[in-house]
Design an enzyme around this catalytic site. Structure first.
Site, short mmCIF file in Angstrom:
data_model
loop_
_atom_site.label_atom_id
_atom_site.label_comp_id
_atom_site.label_asym_id
_atom_site.label_seq_id
_atom_site.Cartn_x
_atom_site.Cartn_y
_atom_site.Cartn_z
CB ALA A 181 -0.89 -0.02 1.24
N GLY A 237 0.61 -4.80 1.02
CA GLY A 237 -0.58 -4.81 0.17
C GLY A 237 -0.35 -5.48 -1.17
CD GLU A 252 -2.28 -7.16 3.11
OE1 GLU A 252 -1.82 -6.03 2.78
OE2 GLU A 252 -2.92 -7.34 4.15
CD GLU A 277 1.73 -5.30 5.78
OE1 GLU A 277 2.48 -6.24 6.13
OE2 GLU A 277 0.88 -5.40 4.88
#
Ligand code: HXC
Length: 257
Positions: free
Chosen positions: A65, A108, A111, A131
């Protein structure tokens, strides 16, 4: 349609979507999310399209992300807007999506790859949920999908230490379906997608839906769900055609009905 952060190409019945923010290693910001949701909604709605491939660059599928976008957000922004909830729509795509992962698939990015239906990995692929190094945790499903894919020991170690998993370990652990040389990754993914796209359309949807049910149900409920969908396919013209074609030793030709 033009998008700023992704490239969309069509090869017959296969849609190829390429993440295209090279300056940020394909970090997933709100614009990438909006572009992907629009592109995959269009793909799902287009009867000429039957399977998709999602890929990144050679260096990075996606490095996570977008940290710069999240940096100044507080709890009220994140919780108030249910930040990341938009990704749920991506997972509701009914037609299959193959993730073709080369280089980094972190946070992300890992993911997103796991939200696809299966992952083909280049030998250069590196998966991780780093993260915790940012003092946060996965937020797009990583703690759940990684644990289901590779089991508690590896998922826990990866989330707690940020250790990356290379392609070979990822294949051994069941995170990826196959490893291919980096130079062949996209062509191999497109070939695999073309194989899927050559199948009867309703059967494609049903096969995806029933495998996914394994993650949401008890065994007995899942087996029942499978059997009902299986029964349902006998209401299709393509089932008659598929079985007749086998008996007559010829390829089937599908109407999607
Ligand atoms: C924003 C990113 C980014 C990211 C890389 N960039 N990852 N920008 N968000 N996730 C940017 C860098 O800032 C840099 O921009 C450019 O991309 C190139 O990256 P470099 O770091 O210079 O490349 P390199 O040295 O080759 O290192 C590659 C890397 C490293 C190891 C992948 O970029 C990295 O560690 N990235 C972050 C990985 C990560 O923590 N992902 C998880 C994010 S959190 P400039 O402008 O400097 O050139 C997440 C889930 C959040 O995904 C859920 C909780 C809310």
């Amino acid at each position: 349609t033009d998008y700023n952060t992704i490239l969309v190409e069509r090869r017959d019945a296969v849609t190829l979507v390429t993440l295209n923010r090279p300056q940020a290693l394909n970090a997933l910001n709100s614009e990438v999310l909006a572009d992907l949701l629009a592109a995959f909604a269009a793909f799902d709605a287009d009867p000429s399209q039957r399977c998709a491939v999602l890929t990144g660059s050679e260096k990075a599928f996606a490095a996570g992300a977008d940290i710069k976008e999240m940096q100044h957000q507080g709890f009220a922004d994140m919780y108030g807007h249910d930040f990341f909830a938009g990704w749920d729509q991506f997972t509701r795509t009914r037609k299959p999506i193959i993730a073709a992962v080369s280089g980094f698939a972190l946070g992300g990015g890992c993911e997103l790859a796991m939200m696809c239906d299966f992952i083909l990995a280049a030998d250069t692929a590196k998966f991780g949920q780093p993260e915790i190094k940012l003092a946060v945790a996965p937020g797009m499903g990583g703690s759940q999908r990684l644990t289901r894919a590779v089991g508690k020991a590896k998922a826990m170690e990866m989330c707690l230490t940020s250790r990356m998993m290379g392609a070979e370990e990822a294949e051994r652990a069941g995170l990826v379906s196959r490893i291919v040389p980096a130079a062949d990754l996209v062509e191999e993914a497109l070939k695999t997608a073309a194989t899927i796209a050559s199948m009867a359309p309703l059967a494609i949807l049903a096969n995806k839906e029933m495998v996914n049910a394994a993650f949401e149900t008890s065994l007995a409920q899942g087996v029942q769900f499978e059997r009902r969908l299986f029964h349902g396919l006998f209401g299709s013209a393509d089932q008659k055609e598929g079985m007749a074609a086998f008996v007559e030793k010829r390829p089937g030709s599908w109407t999607g009905k």
